[in-house]
Design a protein around this motif. Structure first.
Motif, PDB file in Angstrom:
ATOM      1  N   ASN A 576      55.657  98.083  17.946  1.00  0.00           N
ATOM      2  CA  ASN A 576      54.671  98.982  18.090  1.00  0.00           C
ATOM      3  C   ASN A 576      54.916 100.197  17.331  1.00  0.00           C
ATOM      4  OD1 ASN A 576      53.119  97.341  19.587  1.00  0.00           O
ATOM      5  ND2 ASN A 576      53.706  98.276  21.592  1.00  0.00           N
ATOM      6  N   LEU A 577      55.967 100.802  17.225  1.00  0.00           N
ATOM      7  CA  LEU A 577      56.613 102.012  16.531  1.00  0.00           C
ATOM      8  C   LEU A 577      56.419 101.635  15.004  1.00  0.00           C
ATOM      9  CD1 LEU A 577      59.485 103.101  18.589  1.00  0.00           C
ATOM     10  CD2 LEU A 577      57.359 104.378  18.541  1.00  0.00           C
ATOM     11  N   LEU A 578      56.653 100.277  14.696  1.00  0.00           N
ATOM     12  CA  LEU A 578      56.661 100.163  13.296  1.00  0.00           C
ATOM     13  C   LEU A 578      55.089 100.004  12.845  1.00  0.00           C
ATOM     14  CD1 LEU A 578      59.501  97.030  12.893  1.00  0.00           C
ATOM     15  CD2 LEU A 578      59.670  99.459  12.898  1.00  0.00           C
ATOM     16  N   SER A 579      54.390  99.459  13.437  1.00  0.00           N
ATOM     17  CA  SER A 579      52.905  99.716  13.032  1.00  0.00           C
ATOM     18  C   SER A 579      52.407 100.910  12.901  1.00  0.00           C
ATOM     19  CB  SER A 579      51.888  98.983  14.259  1.00  0.00           C
ATOM     20  OG  SER A 579      52.528  97.812  14.691  1.00  0.00           O
ATOM     21  N   VAL A 580      52.613 101.946  13.636  1.00  0.00           N
ATOM     22  CA  VAL A 580      52.350 103.359  13.482  1.00  0.00           C
ATOM     23  C   VAL A 580      52.858 103.813  12.186  1.00  0.00           C
ATOM     24  CG1 VAL A 580      52.761 105.612  14.835  1.00  0.00           C
ATOM     25  CG2 VAL A 580      52.302 103.761  16.214  1.00  0.00           C
ATOM     26  N   PHE A 581      54.227 103.560  12.152  1.00  0.00           N
ATOM     27  CA  PHE A 581      54.933 104.091  10.895  1.00  0.00           C
ATOM     28  C   PHE A 581      54.107 103.518   9.625  1.00  0.00           C
ATOM     29  CE2 PHE A 581      57.551 102.413   7.495  1.00  0.00           C
ATOM     30  CZ  PHE A 581      58.046 103.762   6.640  1.00  0.00           C
ATOM     31  N   LYS A 582      53.792 102.166   9.686  1.00  0.00           N
ATOM     32  CA  LYS A 582      53.028 101.635   8.140  1.00  0.00           C
ATOM     33  C   LYS A 582      51.627 102.463   8.153  1.00  0.00           C
ATOM     34  CE  LYS A 582      54.847  96.993   8.830  1.00  0.00           C
ATOM     35  NZ  LYS A 582      54.528  95.654   9.493  1.00  0.00           N
ATOM     36  N   GLU A 604      66.397  89.723  13.573  1.00  0.00           N
ATOM     37  CA  GLU A 604      65.862  88.484  13.658  1.00  0.00           C
ATOM     38  C   GLU A 604      64.785  88.376  14.857  1.00  0.00           C
ATOM     39  OE1 GLU A 604      66.640  85.472  12.227  1.00  0.00           O
ATOM     40  OE2 GLU A 604      68.093  86.915  11.159  1.00  0.00           O
ATOM     41  N   ARG A 605      64.802  89.097  15.773  1.00  0.00           N
ATOM     42  CA  ARG A 605      63.903  89.365  16.792  1.00  0.00           C
ATOM     43  C   ARG A 605      62.443  89.911  16.249  1.00  0.00           C
ATOM     44  NH1 ARG A 605      65.531  90.294  22.967  1.00  0.00           N
ATOM     45  NH2 ARG A 605      63.474  89.236  23.016  1.00  0.00           N
ATOM     46  N   LEU A 606      62.850  90.881  15.437  1.00  0.00           N
ATOM     47  CA  LEU A 606      61.692  91.714  15.003  1.00  0.00           C
ATOM     48  C   LEU A 606      60.810  90.960  14.045  1.00  0.00           C
ATOM     49  CD1 LEU A 606      63.020  95.511  14.498  1.00  0.00           C
ATOM     50  CD2 LEU A 606      61.094  94.740  16.069  1.00  0.00           C
ATOM     51  N   LYS A 607      61.312  89.854  13.412  1.00  0.00           N
ATOM     52  CA  LYS A 607      60.754  89.013  12.362  1.00  0.00           C
ATOM     53  C   LYS A 607      59.552  88.356  12.906  1.00  0.00           C
ATOM     54  CE  LYS A 607      63.900  88.663   8.624  1.00  0.00           C
ATOM     55  NZ  LYS A 607      65.119  88.114   8.025  1.00  0.00           N
ATOM     56  N   SER A 608      59.553  88.173  14.213  1.00  0.00           N
ATOM     57  CA  SER A 608      58.349  87.611  14.662  1.00  0.00           C
ATOM     58  C   SER A 608      57.181  88.422  14.717  1.00  0.00           C
ATOM     59  CB  SER A 608      58.760  87.036  16.235  1.00  0.00           C
ATOM     60  OG  SER A 608      59.200  88.107  17.071  1.00  0.00           O
ATOM     61  N   TYR A 609      57.426  89.484  14.604  1.00  0.00           N
ATOM     62  CA  TYR A 609      56.379  90.637  14.688  1.00  0.00           C
ATOM     63  C   TYR A 609      55.952  91.090  13.237  1.00  0.00           C
ATOM     64  CZ  TYR A 609      57.498  91.472  19.719  1.00  0.00           C
ATOM     65  OH  TYR A 609      57.450  91.154  21.070  1.00  0.00           O
ATOM     66  N   THR A 610      56.945  91.162  12.395  1.00  0.00           N
ATOM     67  CA  THR A 610      56.708  91.615  11.008  1.00  0.00           C
ATOM     68  C   THR A 610      57.665  91.091  10.031  1.00  0.00           C
ATOM     69  OG1 THR A 610      56.387  93.342   9.344  1.00  0.00           O
ATOM     70  CG2 THR A 610      57.756  93.780  11.454  1.00  0.00           C
ATOM     71  N   ASP A 611      57.311  90.652   8.825  1.00  0.00           N
ATOM     72  CA  ASP A 611      58.330  90.202   7.988  1.00  0.00           C
ATOM     73  C   ASP A 611      58.669  91.162   6.861  1.00  0.00           C
ATOM     74  OD1 ASP A 611      56.060  90.283   6.447  1.00  0.00           O
ATOM     75  OD2 ASP A 611      56.370  88.018   5.642  1.00  0.00           O
ATOM     76  N   GLU A 612      58.272  92.623   7.240  1.00  0.00           N
ATOM     77  CA  GLU A 612      58.648  93.722   6.336  1.00  0.00           C
ATOM     78  C   GLU A 612      59.976  94.487   6.801  1.00  0.00           C
ATOM     79  OE1 GLU A 612      54.986  95.886   5.201  1.00  0.00           O
ATOM     80  OE2 GLU A 612      53.964  94.421   5.920  1.00  0.00           O
TER      81      GLU A 612
END
Length: 687
Positions: A576-582, A604-612
């Protein structure tokens, strides 16, 4: 009367300077084309007239070389002019020398000097020029600078700063302070770039003193986190290249940097300042090179990783002892012991009738004591044979000479580095302090002492081609490593780091310890922290207090500490914090984990949320912008607009080395900091 009094006049003057710059560039382009055309004509002439006489060929060769050199010079000038077209200058002072006949002289300051041949005046002064030092060191009123002719005193009546981008003036500030706080705040509030940038427009007085220090043989810079020490050291290199132009060039400088990513991260600065990139290496490479890359060894990164996970029994004790002054003095005493006790001469039957007595051989070993021990055998052999030929009137064959040399070498019990190093620990009564790992792998802490011993016996192979050595992250190198460096590189040095940011507290060095190791050295301090907001700096101080640190009063949001029920929720929260950052204006985000394994698993675990997301490992060689996941060790020296520190719980962060890692992680943040955890928050944060 003030030259260019109003902002409108300044804007018009800027366009005038740009116009002159463009004309000069056009002339340079024409000149380059002329040189290229002339060289092509010479080439065609030589090709068409193969039977011309040798004198004419020699004359033409000289002309070709001259044209080539002139062409190179014009191309260099063209490159320099191209660089300053976007930002011709950033500052101005109006200076009047102290003599009654002197006139007020406007001095515009930029990255490079620009001399206008038509008006026969310097339109722009290089930031490194002696007169430019007043821009950084003085406010309005009395001022002085050291010129080649001596001290020049006078008065500054006006001081301005500009932000110019793409040849357009964005704003202009009347400045009575050294570097106006408004400009500094604007620069510090901007987003992090993908590489470190030059900071010529915002160099502070204390930083300028370090950059322009020409006297210290070894300048040791202790700088707090975010004080700009690496950037200042690179600007210092650019200044020395300018000040000693002709006697030192970029290829004569060597940087010892912590890893390839960091080397890539700082690679922009010198080219931006108009200098060539400087060669770089690592401490691991230097030490392995001294030992001819013969031994498998643990790397510094692997040593730190073991300390962070599960250190082998006695590992910390071994590192601590090998980082002490006592260890070095014991090693020096042992080398003397080897000199006195490891050569046992015996009689050698040279020919059927000639025997060389042991006493005579021993005498020669002592006679050639100016040579390192292992280098004496060749010289001893030649001298003994010379004496034998005079005394016994014999002719010695090559086979007999080789036999004598071989026999003399066998008399020395110190021909094997590893065996000799083992002997040392037996000699001091501490054999347990040397432990070879699986597959005959040396511990990292043994690499420098082994190199030191090797150099004492074999000779140091001094690197005289290096005229200035820059050592970054000084706190991570031990005293014995500095002793090796001192023997190998006797040149001038700039050494920088922060004792509070050691990733190996058991083998680290302070500025005072390094000064003692080098015998001679000047320590200068950078206490003001510019990178982080006041709130982030205060938070970092709650992890590791540094009484010398002065935060810059740039305010932002308070660091967030987010608690989650379990690990899955924590991963989801980070996503969620990554979405806010983007969605924000920030360009870079660093997720800084304690270890590389944790960083890899989180990627590895965050790749299921974003590939960035980009995993920055100890094997990486380049820095990239965007979302980076890395370990605290790899993040050292880097900075990000935002930082997330995951797993900030008491189980993950509890020891002194963990405190160092946590401090490094949070001090990477410029504008925003978030810590996430499950269970209990680490007790290392004192809030």
């Amino acid at each position: 009367m003030v030259f260019n009094k109003t902002e409108k006049q300044e804007r018009a003057y800027l366009q005038q300077v740009i116009s002159i710059l463009k004309n000069t560039i056009n002339h340079a382009d024409v000149s380059v084309k002329d040189h290229v055309d002339t060289l092509a004509e010479y080439k065609d002439y030589l090709w068409s007239n193969k039977d011309i006489d040798p004198h004419e060929i020699r004359s033409m060769r000289e002309s070709i070389l001259n044209h080539f050199a002139l062409g190179e010079s014009v191309i260099d000038k063209r490159k320099r002019l191209g660089k300053i077209l976007d930002i011709p200058y950033f500052g101005r002072i109006d200076f009047k020398e102290g003599m009654p006949s002197s006139k007020v002289m406007p001095v515009y300051i930029g990255i490079h000097t620009f001399y206008d041949p038509e008006s026969k005046t310097n339109l722009i002064y290089d930031w490194r020029a002696p007169i430019s030092s007043m821009f950084y060191d003085h406010e309005l009123g009395e001022a002085d600078y050291i010129s080649p002719a001596g001290e020049i005193k006078g008065d500054i009546s006006l001081k301005r700063q500009y932000r110019i981008r793409n040849g357009r003036m964005e704003y202009m500030i009347e400045s009575s302070l050294t570097v106006h706080d408004d400009i500094l705040q604007k620069e510090l509030s901007s987003n992090a770039d993908d590489k470190m940038r030059n900071i010529v427009a915002t160099i502070q007085r204390e930083q300028n003193r370090i950059i322009r220090n020409e006297d210290a043989h070894a300048l040791i810079i202790q700088g707090v986190a975010g004080s700009g020490k690496t950037s200042i050291a690179l600007h210092r290199i650019a200044y020395l290249l300018y000040a000693f132009n002709g006697s030192i060039s970029s290829k004569d400088i060597l940087i010892i940097s912590p890893n390839k990513v960091f080397a890539d991260y700082i690679s922009n600065v010198l080219p931006e300042l108009g200098e060539e990139t400087v060669p770089e290496t690592s401490m691991d490479q230097i030490l392995s090179g001294i030992l001819d890359n013969k031994y498998k060894n643990q790397t510094f990164f692997e040593q730190v990783n073991e300390l962070l996970t599960k250190p082998a029994p006695g590992f910390i004790d071994r590192i601590q002892y090998k980082a002490s002054f006592d260890f070095i003095s014991q090693l020096d005493r042992f080398i003397l012991h080897v000199e006195n006790n490891y050569f046992k001469a015996v009689d050698v039957k040279l020919t059927k009738y000639v025997t060389i007595p042991a006493e005579f051989i021993d005498e020669q070993f002592r006679r050639f004591n100016r040579y390192p021990m292992r280098q004496r055998f060749e010289t001893m052999t030649d001298y003994i044979l010379e004496m034998a030929q005079i005394q016994y009137r014999v002719t010695v064959t090559t086979a007999e000479r080789n036999l004598l040399k071989k026999e003399i070498k066998k008399m020395f019990a110190g021909n094997n580095d590893i065996q000799l190093y083992k002997d040392f620990f037996a000699w001091i009564g501490k054999p347990a302090l040397f432990k070879m790992r699986k597959n005959r792998t040396l511990e990292y802490a043994d690499l420098a002492p082994l190199a030191y011993l090797h150099m004492a016996l074999e000779g140091s192979n001094t690197q005289n081609r290096v005229k200035h050595l820059l050592i970054d992250e000084m706190q991570d190198y031990s005293l014995i490593q500095y002793k090796v460096i001192q023997k190998l590189y006797p040149c001038r040095k700039t050494v920088l780091g922060d004792a509070s940011q050691s990733v190996n507290p058991y083998g680290s060095s302070t500025a005072d310890m390094i000064q003692k190791a080098f015998v001679t050295g000047e320590v200068m301090k950078l206490c003001k922290s510019y990178r982080s907001t006041y709130e982030i700096t205060e938070f970092a101080q709650s992890i590791r207090a540094n009484d010398e640190l002065e935060p810059v009063a740039r305010h932002g949001e308070k660091p967030q500490i987010l608690k989650f029920k379990n690990q899955d929720d924590e991963i989801s929260g980070i996503a969620n914090l990554l979405s806010v950052f983007k969605k924000s204006n920030n360009k870079s985000l660093g997720i800084v984990c304690k270890t590389e394994l944790q960083a890899q698993e989180l990627t590895e675990r965050l790749k299921s949320y974003t590939d960035e997301v980009y995993f920055l490992s100890s094997q990486s060689s380049a820095f990239v912008n965007g979302i980076i996941i890395t370990s605290a060790h790899m993040a050292k020296g880097l900075e990000f607009d935002e930082v997330i520190v995951p797993q900030a719980d008491t189980k993950n962060y509890h020891s002194e080395i963990d405190r160092s890692m946590l401090y490094v992680a949070v001090t990477r943040a410029m504008h925003k900091l978030t810590l996430t955890y499950t269970g209990r928050l680490t007790s290392l944060i004192n809030i």
